[in-house]
Write a protein that holds these residues in place. Sequence first.
Motif, short mmCIF file in Angstrom:
data_model
loop_
_atom_site.label_atom_id
_atom_site.label_comp_id
_atom_site.label_asym_id
_atom_site.label_seq_id
_atom_site.Cartn_x
_atom_site.Cartn_y
_atom_site.Cartn_z
N GLU A 25 4.35 5.38 -4.65
CA GLU A 25 3.99 5.66 -3.46
C GLU A 25 4.16 6.89 -2.81
N ILE A 26 5.63 7.07 -3.00
CA ILE A 26 6.15 8.49 -2.48
C ILE A 26 5.37 9.76 -3.18
N GLY A 27 5.26 9.74 -4.67
CA GLY A 27 4.86 10.69 -5.46
C GLY A 27 3.31 10.97 -5.21
N CYS A 28 2.77 9.92 -5.34
CA CYS A 28 1.29 10.32 -5.31
C CYS A 28 0.30 9.12 -4.40
N GLY A 29 1.12 8.78 -3.36
CA GLY A 29 0.31 7.73 -2.41
C GLY A 29 -0.65 8.15 -1.65
N GLY A 30 -0.87 9.55 -1.46
CA GLY A 30 -1.93 10.17 -0.71
C GLY A 30 -3.32 10.35 -1.52
N VAL A 31 -2.88 10.37 -2.95
CA VAL A 31 -4.02 10.42 -3.86
C VAL A 31 -4.51 9.12 -3.99
N ALA A 61 3.63 -5.59 -2.21
CA ALA A 61 2.89 -5.62 -0.79
C ALA A 61 2.40 -4.12 -0.52
N SER A 62 3.41 -3.22 -0.81
CA SER A 62 3.19 -1.75 -0.66
C SER A 62 1.79 -1.43 -1.30
N LEU A 162 -4.52 10.95 5.95
CA LEU A 162 -4.04 10.41 5.07
C LEU A 162 -2.49 10.43 4.93
N VAL A 163 -1.86 11.63 5.40
CA VAL A 163 -0.30 11.80 5.20
C VAL A 163 0.35 10.77 6.36
N GLN A 164 -0.17 10.57 7.24
CA GLN A 164 0.36 9.56 8.41
C GLN A 164 0.14 8.29 7.86
N ARG A 165 -1.09 7.88 7.10
CA ARG A 165 -1.31 6.71 6.69
C ARG A 165 -0.14 6.23 5.69
N LYS A 166 0.22 7.40 4.77
CA LYS A 166 1.09 7.02 3.59
C LYS A 166 2.37 6.64 4.23
N PHE A 167 3.01 7.34 5.07
CA PHE A 167 4.28 7.22 5.46
C PHE A 167 4.16 5.67 6.20
N ALA A 168 3.24 5.53 7.18
CA ALA A 168 3.08 4.22 7.75
C ALA A 168 3.11 3.09 7.00
N LEU A 169 2.64 3.28 5.63
CA LEU A 169 2.36 2.11 4.82
C LEU A 169 3.84 1.83 4.16
N TRP A 182 16.61 10.30 4.60
CA TRP A 182 15.42 11.03 4.33
C TRP A 182 14.22 10.40 4.64
N TRP A 183 14.46 8.92 4.75
CA TRP A 183 13.20 8.21 4.97
C TRP A 183 12.59 8.54 6.54
N ARG A 184 12.04 9.63 6.35
CA ARG A 184 11.30 10.14 7.70
C ARG A 184 10.01 10.44 7.50
N ALA A 185 9.02 10.36 8.70
CA ALA A 185 7.68 10.98 8.48
C ALA A 185 7.79 12.25 8.45
N ASP A 186 8.71 13.13 8.94
CA ASP A 186 8.51 14.50 8.84
C ASP A 186 9.06 14.87 7.32
N THR A 187 10.00 14.07 6.77
CA THR A 187 10.35 14.73 5.54
C THR A 187 8.99 14.85 4.50
N PHE A 188 8.23 13.72 4.46
CA PHE A 188 7.09 13.68 3.70
C PHE A 188 6.07 14.58 4.00
N ALA A 189 5.98 14.78 5.52
CA ALA A 189 4.90 15.56 6.10
C ALA A 189 5.19 17.03 5.64
N ALA A 190 6.46 17.41 5.69
CA ALA A 190 6.95 18.90 5.63
C ALA A 190 6.42 19.27 4.10
#
Length: 220
Positions: A25-31, A61-62, A162-169, A182-190
């Motif tokens: 989910e971290i690597g390709c959750g947006g896809v 569940a994820s 999509l990026v926001q939904r990815k981290f929310a999930l 490192w488990w922060r929305a801005d880490t993945f968004a950056a």
Amino acid sequence: MLALVPANGRPLRLALLGAHCDDVEIGCGGVLLDLADRGALDRVDVLVATSTPAREAECRASLAGFLGTAPHAVRFGGLPDGRLPGHWDAIKTLLDAFARDTRPDVVFAPSPQDAHQDHRLLGELVRTAFRDHLVLHYEIPKWDGDLGASRPQVHWPLTEELVQRKFALLDEHYPSQRGHDWWRADTFAALSRLRGVECRSPHAEAFSCPALVLRPGSTG
């Protein structure tokens, strides 16, 4: 820009490989979210090498949240986190069995240049099992600072939504990870914003591709 569509026009079949329960989910959750929203998934098969019962419940569940109504199946290797190089035979056996049981159009896996030993081993071995498939190696941000080890050649544009939904999930389904700095929305968004710059999109997920075979298609 190439459209990722099977030759017969049907929805895609994916094989997803993760060393740990949140890797995919971290690597390709947006896809995954994008394809699921488009109804473009025929089937998704997932193999996670390391797990515990609690982490398996989080992962199931994820993935259900990311994939929606797309048919999918998840199998777990149950191997110890951080120790995969010491279980080389077990990993190879898991991969070979997974490859025999799946018929994917695309395989997503960790990078063989990843600094984490579990990710790296899975990335190195994936093409020994999936020799005739399109393999896309995803990236995972971490303290090791290894994102420059393999420059990505493939980008999947994403919207900010999509990026926001990815981290929310991710945050909803992986409470075990919330204590990590490192488990922060801005880490993945950056990271996704940077990859978006590379392909002129608001955001993107990026992948390395060791081999890509091009064939002429029908124009009729």
